[in-house]
Write a protein that holds these residues in place. Sequence first.
Motif, PDB file in Angstrom:
ATOM      1  N   GLY A 145       6.745   9.762 -10.150  1.00  0.00           N
ATOM      2  CA  GLY A 145       7.868   9.093 -10.780  1.00  0.00           C
ATOM      3  C   GLY A 145       8.857   8.520  -9.801  1.00  0.00           C
ATOM      4  O   GLY A 145       9.835   7.889 -10.197  1.00  0.00           O
ATOM      5  N   ALA A 146       8.645   8.723  -8.500  1.00  0.00           N
ATOM      6  CA  ALA A 146       9.568   8.197  -7.496  1.00  0.00           C
ATOM      7  C   ALA A 146       9.439   6.688  -7.340  1.00  0.00           C
ATOM      8  O   ALA A 146      10.361   6.022  -6.893  1.00  0.00           O
ATOM      9  CB  ALA A 146       9.328   8.879  -6.144  1.00  0.00           C
ATOM     10  N   GLU A 147       8.279   6.146  -7.702  1.00  0.00           N
ATOM     11  CA  GLU A 147       8.037   4.716  -7.637  1.00  0.00           C
ATOM     12  C   GLU A 147       7.545   4.242  -9.004  1.00  0.00           C
ATOM     13  O   GLU A 147       6.964   5.014  -9.761  1.00  0.00           O
ATOM     14  CB  GLU A 147       6.974   4.393  -6.572  1.00  0.00           C
ATOM     15  N   PRO A 148       7.779   2.950  -9.341  1.00  0.00           N
ATOM     16  CA  PRO A 148       7.294   2.440 -10.629  1.00  0.00           C
ATOM     17  C   PRO A 148       5.775   2.463 -10.687  1.00  0.00           C
ATOM     18  O   PRO A 148       5.094   2.335  -9.674  1.00  0.00           O
ATOM     19  CB  PRO A 148       7.840   1.004 -10.663  1.00  0.00           C
ATOM     20  N   SER A 149       5.248   2.616 -11.899  1.00  0.00           N
ATOM     21  CA  SER A 149       3.795   2.707 -12.062  1.00  0.00           C
ATOM     22  C   SER A 149       3.096   1.425 -11.646  1.00  0.00           C
ATOM     23  O   SER A 149       1.902   1.439 -11.342  1.00  0.00           O
ATOM     24  CB  SER A 149       3.455   3.039 -13.515  1.00  0.00           C
ATOM     25  N   ASP A 150       3.845   0.304 -11.631  1.00  0.00           N
ATOM     26  CA  ASP A 150       3.246  -0.957 -11.194  1.00  0.00           C
ATOM     27  C   ASP A 150       2.769  -0.859  -9.751  1.00  0.00           C
ATOM     28  O   ASP A 150       1.819  -1.532  -9.350  1.00  0.00           O
ATOM     29  CB  ASP A 150       4.274  -2.085 -11.330  1.00  0.00           C
ATOM     30  N   ALA A 151       3.422   0.010  -8.941  1.00  0.00           N
ATOM     31  CA  ALA A 151       3.022   0.180  -7.549  1.00  0.00           C
ATOM     32  C   ALA A 151       1.603   0.719  -7.451  1.00  0.00           C
ATOM     33  O   ALA A 151       0.859   0.379  -6.527  1.00  0.00           O
ATOM     34  CB  ALA A 151       3.991   1.122  -6.833  1.00  0.00           C
ATOM     35  N   ILE A 152       1.216   1.569  -8.416  1.00  0.00           N
ATOM     36  CA  ILE A 152      -0.147   2.108  -8.411  1.00  0.00           C
ATOM     37  C   ILE A 152      -1.149   0.988  -8.620  1.00  0.00           C
ATOM     38  O   ILE A 152      -2.192   0.936  -7.958  1.00  0.00           O
ATOM     39  CB  ILE A 152      -0.302   3.183  -9.504  1.00  0.00           C
ATOM     40  N   ARG A 153      -0.838   0.069  -9.521  1.00  0.00           N
ATOM     41  CA  ARG A 153      -1.738  -1.054  -9.784  1.00  0.00           C
ATOM     42  C   ARG A 153      -1.889  -1.933  -8.545  1.00  0.00           C
ATOM     43  O   ARG A 153      -2.971  -2.432  -8.242  1.00  0.00           O
ATOM     44  CB  ARG A 153      -1.213  -1.896 -10.949  1.00  0.00           C
ATOM     45  N   ALA A 195       3.723   9.146  -4.517  1.00  0.00           N
ATOM     46  CA  ALA A 195       5.126   8.966  -4.896  1.00  0.00           C
ATOM     47  C   ALA A 195       5.245   8.300  -6.256  1.00  0.00           C
ATOM     48  O   ALA A 195       6.104   8.642  -7.070  1.00  0.00           O
ATOM     49  CB  ALA A 195       5.852   8.131  -3.836  1.00  0.00           C
ATOM     50  N   ALA A 196       4.356   7.325  -6.504  1.00  0.00           N
ATOM     51  CA  ALA A 196       4.389   6.638  -7.789  1.00  0.00           C
ATOM     52  C   ALA A 196       4.013   7.580  -8.920  1.00  0.00           C
ATOM     53  O   ALA A 196       4.602   7.556 -10.000  1.00  0.00           O
ATOM     54  CB  ALA A 196       3.442   5.435  -7.756  1.00  0.00           C
ATOM     55  N   ALA A 199       0.832  -1.210   0.000  1.00  0.00           N
ATOM     56  CA  ALA A 199       0.000   0.000   0.000  1.00  0.00           C
ATOM     57  C   ALA A 199       0.860   1.250   0.000  1.00  0.00           C
ATOM     58  O   ALA A 199       0.600   2.197   0.734  1.00  0.00           O
ATOM     59  CB  ALA A 199      -0.934  -0.005   1.212  1.00  0.00           C
ATOM     60  N   ALA A 200       1.914   1.247  -0.811  1.00  0.00           N
ATOM     61  CA  ALA A 200       2.775   2.420  -0.889  1.00  0.00           C
ATOM     62  C   ALA A 200       1.994   3.607  -1.435  1.00  0.00           C
ATOM     63  O   ALA A 200       1.110   3.451  -2.282  1.00  0.00           O
ATOM     64  CB  ALA A 200       3.980   2.126  -1.780  1.00  0.00           C
ATOM     65  N   GLU A 235       4.210   6.784   7.214  1.00  0.00           N
ATOM     66  CA  GLU A 235       4.133   7.886   6.255  1.00  0.00           C
ATOM     67  C   GLU A 235       4.226   7.395   4.815  1.00  0.00           C
ATOM     68  O   GLU A 235       3.899   8.141   3.882  1.00  0.00           O
ATOM     69  CB  GLU A 235       5.233   8.921   6.521  1.00  0.00           C
ATOM     70  N   ALA A 236       4.662   6.133   4.629  1.00  0.00           N
ATOM     71  CA  ALA A 236       4.783   5.592   3.274  1.00  0.00           C
ATOM     72  C   ALA A 236       3.491   4.921   2.807  1.00  0.00           C
ATOM     73  O   ALA A 236       3.395   4.513   1.648  1.00  0.00           O
ATOM     74  CB  ALA A 236       5.933   4.584   3.212  1.00  0.00           C
ATOM     75  N   ILE A 237       2.508   4.776   3.705  1.00  0.00           N
ATOM     76  CA  ILE A 237       1.270   4.075   3.342  1.00  0.00           C
ATOM     77  C   ILE A 237       0.321   5.033   2.651  1.00  0.00           C
ATOM     78  O   ILE A 237       0.178   6.188   3.045  1.00  0.00           O
ATOM     79  CB  ILE A 237       0.590   3.488   4.595  1.00  0.00           C
ATOM     80  N   ASP A 238      -0.347   4.527   1.634  1.00  0.00           N
ATOM     81  CA  ASP A 238      -1.337   5.331   0.925  1.00  0.00           C
ATOM     82  C   ASP A 238      -2.456   5.735   1.887  1.00  0.00           C
ATOM     83  O   ASP A 238      -2.955   4.920   2.667  1.00  0.00           O
ATOM     84  CB  ASP A 238      -1.917   4.528  -0.241  1.00  0.00           C
ATOM     85  N   LEU A 239      -2.847   7.000   1.837  1.00  0.00           N
ATOM     86  CA  LEU A 239      -3.851   7.525   2.771  1.00  0.00           C
ATOM     87  C   LEU A 239      -5.194   6.829   2.614  1.00  0.00           C
ATOM     88  O   LEU A 239      -5.951   6.707   3.582  1.00  0.00           O
ATOM     89  CB  LEU A 239      -4.020   9.034   2.559  1.00  0.00           C
TER      90      LEU A 239
END
Length: 399
Positions: free
Chosen positions: A242-250, A238-239, A233-234, A278-282
């Motif tokens: 561009g700080a994280e790969p777009s796969d993280a959004i999926r 950030a994704a 649940a990053a 703080e890294a967890i999606d709200l």
Amino acid sequence: MDTESPAAASPSKKPRHDDVVENKRNVTINACLRPTSTATHEDVRAAILKWLGAGAVGLRPSGGFLALPKFCDGHHIVTEHVESVTEMDGEDDIATYKEWVLPSRDFHGLWESLVYGDDVKLRLTKYAGNALLFSQRGVDPNLIAWNRVVLLHGPPGTGKTTLCKALAQQLAIRFQDTYPTSVLVEVNAHSLFSRWFSESGKLVSRLFQKIQDLLDDEGSLVFVLIDEVESLAAARKAAASGAEPSDAIRVVNALLTQVDGLKHRSNAMVLTTSNITEAIDLAFVDRADIKAYVGPPGFEARYSIIISAIEELIAKDLVQVGESETRLPALQVLREHAKTGGVNDLEATEGFSGRALRKLPFLAYAQAHTNGRCSLLGFLNGFRRAIMQERKDQTSLKQ
């Protein structure tokens, strides 16, 4: 005469052994034998293969084992000798989850061994008990919102994962009349990130489909434990930057969708932990009904942890108490000593995690014992040296 390419082969032809069948995938099954098992590995392997091959078998986990016909030849061997079954992701050979049937002897005594200065254990049991009660009574979720999602956060080593497992064990016992069977599914969050682009979201969906299959048995209470949930649940912000790969959004989208799907299952509860909130999606944080902080143990909790560990060594005759030696100091004595400005070993452990505290007695014993004998006084001296060394090591790591 034209020749057919493999892609244009006639449907009537049988696929070769190495052809990829669209609706099939390779899996690896790991079986953990019970400590009391006397069966050979070959016998268990043969029994599981028979079990898997019986009839129209579906690879659906249920109650710690695969849901297969009980009349199969290998059934009695599997149920008597196998503790748990773990499915591995066939492509990368990494376990995506592990299952326990509750109550489990692996978690016996966990709840009692966890010591916290605040009321976090009481708070969790009250919340979880009432969350299941609301579900049983059929409270309209459109009028009163509760998701049966727990988020424990805090620094590493404070017992968050252990607390989740102990809570599941306690609830399985408490609600045994309502739910005759209970299962804990521990998700390996890191394994759900596929090395293949865009596959991670599919792995999350596939795993939760198995969990939904477990939930089809309304007499079974299912706990889903996701340790270090920030891995799945990053924060999508950030994704998106561009700080994280777009796969993280999926992955986050898939996880949120699946958690929402569990809201309609009265026999489901999701337990999560995080070291980096703080890294967890709200959006995930918002879905958690209870967000409990689990920090380093306070003065009384440290006393209980250390004293219980030393008493265990005395009970096992690893530390001998001589007739002239005084027993362990009481908590009140240590409190009075602290008030007068004295510094004791208990105060020196301030800021230590529960995990670090539990290791200190072993480190102390390793320094103090000689020829298999260790007096209480010698052990306490070794304990003081172990504290100083641990403090020094932690300081050097920070630098």
